[in-house]
Design an enzyme around this catalytic site. Structure first.
Site, PDB file in Angstrom:
ATOM      1  N   LEU A  15     121.886  84.126  -0.216  1.00  0.00           N
ATOM      2  CA  LEU A  15     122.894  84.341   0.821  1.00  0.00           C
ATOM      3  C   LEU A  15     123.266  85.639   1.282  1.00  0.00           C
ATOM      4  O   LEU A  15     124.000  85.722   1.913  1.00  0.00           O
ATOM      5  CB  LEU A  15     123.881  83.324   0.401  1.00  0.00           C
ATOM      6  CG  LEU A  15     123.697  81.902   0.321  1.00  0.00           C
ATOM      7  CD1 LEU A  15     125.055  81.034   0.251  1.00  0.00           C
ATOM      8  CD2 LEU A  15     123.136  81.438   1.964  1.00  0.00           C
ATOM      9  N   GLY A  16     122.868  86.561   0.087  1.00  0.00           N
ATOM     10  CA  GLY A  16     123.530  87.881   0.424  1.00  0.00           C
ATOM     11  C   GLY A  16     124.886  88.163  -0.527  1.00  0.00           C
ATOM     12  O   GLY A  16     125.626  88.801   0.084  1.00  0.00           O
ATOM     13  N   LYS A  17     124.912  87.654  -1.590  1.00  0.00           N
ATOM     14  CA  LYS A  17     126.220  87.890  -2.303  1.00  0.00           C
ATOM     15  C   LYS A  17     126.153  89.550  -2.738  1.00  0.00           C
ATOM     16  O   LYS A  17     127.303  89.957  -2.601  1.00  0.00           O
ATOM     17  CB  LYS A  17     125.976  87.246  -3.871  1.00  0.00           C
ATOM     18  CG  LYS A  17     126.308  85.771  -3.564  1.00  0.00           C
ATOM     19  CD  LYS A  17     126.449  85.275  -5.090  1.00  0.00           C
ATOM     20  CE  LYS A  17     125.549  85.301  -6.342  1.00  0.00           C
ATOM     21  NZ  LYS A  17     124.367  84.543  -5.667  1.00  0.00           N
ATOM     22  N   GLY A  18     125.154  90.124  -2.630  1.00  0.00           N
ATOM     23  CA  GLY A  18     125.053  91.639  -2.958  1.00  0.00           C
ATOM     24  C   GLY A  18     125.756  92.170  -2.045  1.00  0.00           C
ATOM     25  O   GLY A  18     126.542  92.918  -2.082  1.00  0.00           O
ATOM     26  N   ILE A 148     121.774  75.793 -14.558  1.00  0.00           N
ATOM     27  CA  ILE A 148     122.221  75.887 -15.903  1.00  0.00           C
ATOM     28  C   ILE A 148     122.545  77.030 -16.713  1.00  0.00           C
ATOM     29  O   ILE A 148     123.357  77.152 -17.035  1.00  0.00           O
ATOM     30  CB  ILE A 148     120.925  75.018 -16.731  1.00  0.00           C
ATOM     31  CG1 ILE A 148     120.867  73.536 -16.536  1.00  0.00           C
ATOM     32  CG2 ILE A 148     121.199  75.317 -18.460  1.00  0.00           C
ATOM     33  CD1 ILE A 148     119.661  72.811 -17.104  1.00  0.00           C
ATOM     34  N   LYS A 223     138.244  71.314   8.356  1.00  0.00           N
ATOM     35  CA  LYS A 223     137.623  70.567   7.585  1.00  0.00           C
ATOM     36  C   LYS A 223     137.142  71.128   6.128  1.00  0.00           C
ATOM     37  O   LYS A 223     137.431  70.316   5.307  1.00  0.00           O
ATOM     38  CB  LYS A 223     136.482  69.823   8.255  1.00  0.00           C
ATOM     39  CG  LYS A 223     135.554  68.616   7.779  1.00  0.00           C
ATOM     40  CD  LYS A 223     134.765  68.242   8.520  1.00  0.00           C
ATOM     41  CE  LYS A 223     133.894  67.161   7.738  1.00  0.00           C
ATOM     42  NZ  LYS A 223     132.667  66.939   9.032  1.00  0.00           N
ATOM     43  N   CYS A 381     106.777 109.657  -6.321  1.00  0.00           N
ATOM     44  CA  CYS A 381     106.382 109.004  -7.731  1.00  0.00           C
ATOM     45  C   CYS A 381     104.938 108.624  -7.669  1.00  0.00           C
ATOM     46  O   CYS A 381     103.939 109.561  -7.568  1.00  0.00           O
ATOM     47  CB  CYS A 381     107.101 107.827  -8.252  1.00  0.00           C
ATOM     48  SG  CYS A 381     107.379 107.704  -9.985  1.00  0.00           S
ATOM     49  N   GLN A 385     101.429 111.353  -7.529  1.00  0.00           N
ATOM     50  CA  GLN A 385     100.152 111.138  -8.224  1.00  0.00           C
ATOM     51  C   GLN A 385      99.060 111.044  -7.394  1.00  0.00           C
ATOM     52  O   GLN A 385      98.001 111.868  -7.635  1.00  0.00           O
ATOM     53  CB  GLN A 385     100.582 110.341  -9.334  1.00  0.00           C
ATOM     54  CG  GLN A 385     101.634 110.678 -10.226  1.00  0.00           C
ATOM     55  CD  GLN A 385     102.033 109.524 -11.192  1.00  0.00           C
ATOM     56  OE1 GLN A 385     101.308 108.602 -11.293  1.00  0.00           O
ATOM     57  NE2 GLN A 385     103.113 109.730 -11.976  1.00  0.00           N
ATOM     58  N   HIS A 507     112.679 109.482  -7.435  1.00  0.00           N
ATOM     59  CA  HIS A 507     112.891 108.705  -6.578  1.00  0.00           C
ATOM     60  C   HIS A 507     113.972 109.019  -5.699  1.00  0.00           C
ATOM     61  O   HIS A 507     115.315 108.375  -5.872  1.00  0.00           O
ATOM     62  CB  HIS A 507     113.137 107.109  -7.095  1.00  0.00           C
ATOM     63  CG  HIS A 507     111.884 106.590  -7.874  1.00  0.00           C
ATOM     64  ND1 HIS A 507     111.008 105.912  -6.976  1.00  0.00           N
ATOM     65  CD2 HIS A 507     111.388 106.559  -8.937  1.00  0.00           C
ATOM     66  CE1 HIS A 507     109.897 105.385  -7.811  1.00  0.00           C
ATOM     67  NE2 HIS A 507     110.056 106.026  -8.844  1.00  0.00           N
ATOM     68  N   GLU A 509     115.026 107.826  -2.979  1.00  0.00           N
ATOM     69  CA  GLU A 509     115.632 106.647  -2.279  1.00  0.00           C
ATOM     70  C   GLU A 509     116.459 106.096  -2.723  1.00  0.00           C
ATOM     71  O   GLU A 509     117.547 105.392  -2.147  1.00  0.00           O
ATOM     72  CB  GLU A 509     114.285 105.798  -2.056  1.00  0.00           C
ATOM     73  CG  GLU A 509     113.859 104.989  -3.242  1.00  0.00           C
ATOM     74  CD  GLU A 509     112.638 105.545  -4.027  1.00  0.00           C
ATOM     75  OE1 GLU A 509     112.494 106.853  -3.873  1.00  0.00           O
ATOM     76  OE2 GLU A 509     112.166 104.808  -4.724  1.00  0.00           O
TER      77      GLU A 509
END
Ligand code: GLN
Length: 535
Positions: A15-18, A148, A223, A381, A385, A507, A509
């Site tokens: 859902l896009g919690k992050g 769980i 509601k 990276c 190489q 990296h 990015e």
């Protein structure tokens, strides 16, 4: 005393919690608060570093070398909150600590149990982020309410309200309001059930953020409020964004979320200022140029496997007033169809990081195409190489040159395992990880892009360029323009006679933001625009 916000998710995953947590963090920062963000993931791996990108998407690396969930990338792109390995816990990491303590005899005499020992360890992880310089800690609980494996985390955040007082805590629950085409209606029942699950555990959410494709009517809001026992103004709509994820914080502001949080936590603060963010979105909507960039990788089919690469290209586009159209190309497709068919007409080629042999020849072919046709090339990276292997084979005529990662018996091991890696047998957390210094050659493309010769970037690799071949590469035109401060590790290579051909062992990015593009990505996109104009 620091305030705590807990973000949970219900109904479905993804859902896009992050993104929502990152947006909440950004809005509170823009209100003047010092914010920290962290995520708890209910899986048993100690960290995501050993998981395939197919399972988990990108592994996001922090300055301190922690291999973390990609949501931490959202946190860094949206906020200035410093992140460390204390910002991502998994069930595995929590249990590892509990079991180590048990072996040391720290619980001597006691039966070690989920409650209180595991929940105490979870709470200790939350408290680790609290200090005098922190106003609000935002803790995202991964997974979906009802799973769980998520239960100990939910139990811990329930207890947390008892420990520090409910007035200092806010529970935000992210949920889905689906639209049923056949019925022509939005459905609130899944949300009711998911909140019911939370309330059974003893958590009454204060705010519901409702993901939806369509506008939610006031009637439905009322509601949801009634059935879920929250105020109507605390039912916040978060509609799908078809243009950009960077619209999320703005739309949450439009629905009053920042004011609501401030009111509910009784915080005093300055008015919100997100004018730069709004300007960034205007820029994004009104590009002056367009370029098409190929990302040639091995996990292309998984949307999130190269998340930060895609985001960084977009940030560079914003800075360069350019719409960057990303063509996601499976390296093996190049092996099957040939470079000409797949790559012709594109304005730039990027080969990102990766592991193992599969697809490596497709990447190498793509790099050869970029080198010979003067197409801007950016290697990251494994991309560096592969660029070295390509150059060794096709320019230096070392026919079977390879990385020992791909071929142990190659007669020209141009990429070899790092010295420090030789004796390591465990897989988890054992690469060259985290932030390292790099010194650039004055006048190089990299130096021009960064505007300085001393840089720090994050790493995640086991192999490096074999120094024995450096002289041969340089004599033929592939120049080492960045190394570790002692000169021993190759960090950057550039092609001498090429409009834009640069590869890095790090990296970059992981250090790009929408309002502050990474200099190398920006320079690459600039190169792509120039090539487009020449055409
Ligand atoms: N597999 C290569 C190495 O371990 C590259 C890693 C990467 O691209 N992150 O060195």
């Amino acid at each position: 005393m620091a305030k705590h916000i807990f973000v949970t998710g219900g109904v479905v995953s993804s859902l896009g919690k992050g993104l929502t947590s990152a947006s909440v963090g950004m809005l509170l920062e823009r209100r003047g608060f010092r914010v920290r963000l962290q995520k708890f993931d209910p899986y048993i791996n100690v960290d995501p570093g050993t998981m395939s990108p197919y399972q988990h998407g990108e592994v996001y690396v922090l300055d301190d070398g922690a291999e973390t969930d990609l949501d931490l990338g959202h946190y860094e792109r949206f906020t200035n909150a410093p992140l460390t390995r204390d910002c991502n816990y998994t069930t595995g990491k929590i249990y590892q600590t509990v079991i180590q303590k048990e072996r040391k005899g720290e619980y001597l005499g006691k039966t070690v149990q989920v409650i209180p020992h595991v929940t105490d360890e979870i709470k200790a992880g939350i408290k680790k982020l609290v200090n005098d310089d922190v106003d609000v800690v935002i803790t995202e609980i991964g997974g979906t309410v009802g799973d769980i494996e998520g239960l100990p985390f939910l139990e811990a955040i329930r207890q947390f309200a008892l420990d520090i007082g409910k007035a200092n805590i806010l529970y935000i629950h992210l949920t889905l309001i689906p639209y049923l085409k056949a019925a022509g209606e939005m459905k609130t029942k899944p949300t009711q059930h998911s909140v019911e699950r939370l309330r059974q555990i003893g958590i009454q959410p204060d705010i519901l953020i409702c993901r939806t494709e369509r506008e939610i009517s006031q009637q439905d809001i009322d509601k949801i409020a009634l059935f879920c026992n929250v105020e109507a103004r605390a039912v916040i709509e978060e509609r799908d964004k078809d243009f950009s994820i960077y619209e999320v914080p703005v739309s949450l502001v439009d629905h009053g979320l920042d004011q609501l949080i401030v009111d509910k936590l009784h915080l005093k603060c300055k008015p919100l200022d997100i004018s730069d963010w709004r300007e960034m979105l205007v820029r994004m909507r009104n590009p002056a140029h367009e370029v098409q960039v190929a990302v040639v990788g091995k996990y292309i089919k998984h949307n999130d496997a190269y998340k930060s690469i895609y985001e960084s290209l977009e940030h560079a586009g914003i800075a360069e007033h350019t719409r960057v159209v990303i063509r996601k190309i499976e390296a093996e497709e190049i092996e099957r169809e040939g470079t000409e068919r797949i790559l012709s007409g594109l304005d730039g080629i990027l080969v990102p990081g990766g592991f193992d042999y599969r697809g490596s020849n497709g990447k190498i072919d793509a790099i050869r195409y970029a080198r010979e046709r003067s197409v801007p090339f950016f290697g990251i990276c494994l991309g560096l190489q592969c660029a070295v292997i390509e150059f060794a084979r096709n320019v230096c005529h070392l026919a079977d040159a390879n990385s020992t990662e791909f071929d142990h018996n190659t007669s020209h091991p141009v990429v070899v395992m790092l010295d420090e890696q030789f004796r390591i047998t465990d897989k988890g957390g054992t690469m060259r990880l985290g932030s390292y210094d790099c010194v650039l050659s004055p006048g190089s493309q990299a130096h021009k892009a960064y505007g300085t010769v001393d840089v720090k970037e994050r790493h995640r690799h086991r192999y490096e360029v074999n120094n024995q071949y450096r002289g041969q590469f340089e004599a033929n035109g592939l120049v080492v323009t960045g190394t570790s401060p002692n000169g021993k590790l190759v960090e950057v290579v550039e092609l001498r006679d090429h409009p834009w051909f640069l590869a890095v062992q790090c990296h970059p990015e992981f250090k790009s933001k929408p309002t502050q593009a990474h200099p190398l990505f920006q320079s690459f996109i600039h190169g792509c625009v120039r090539r487009r104009e020449r055409k």
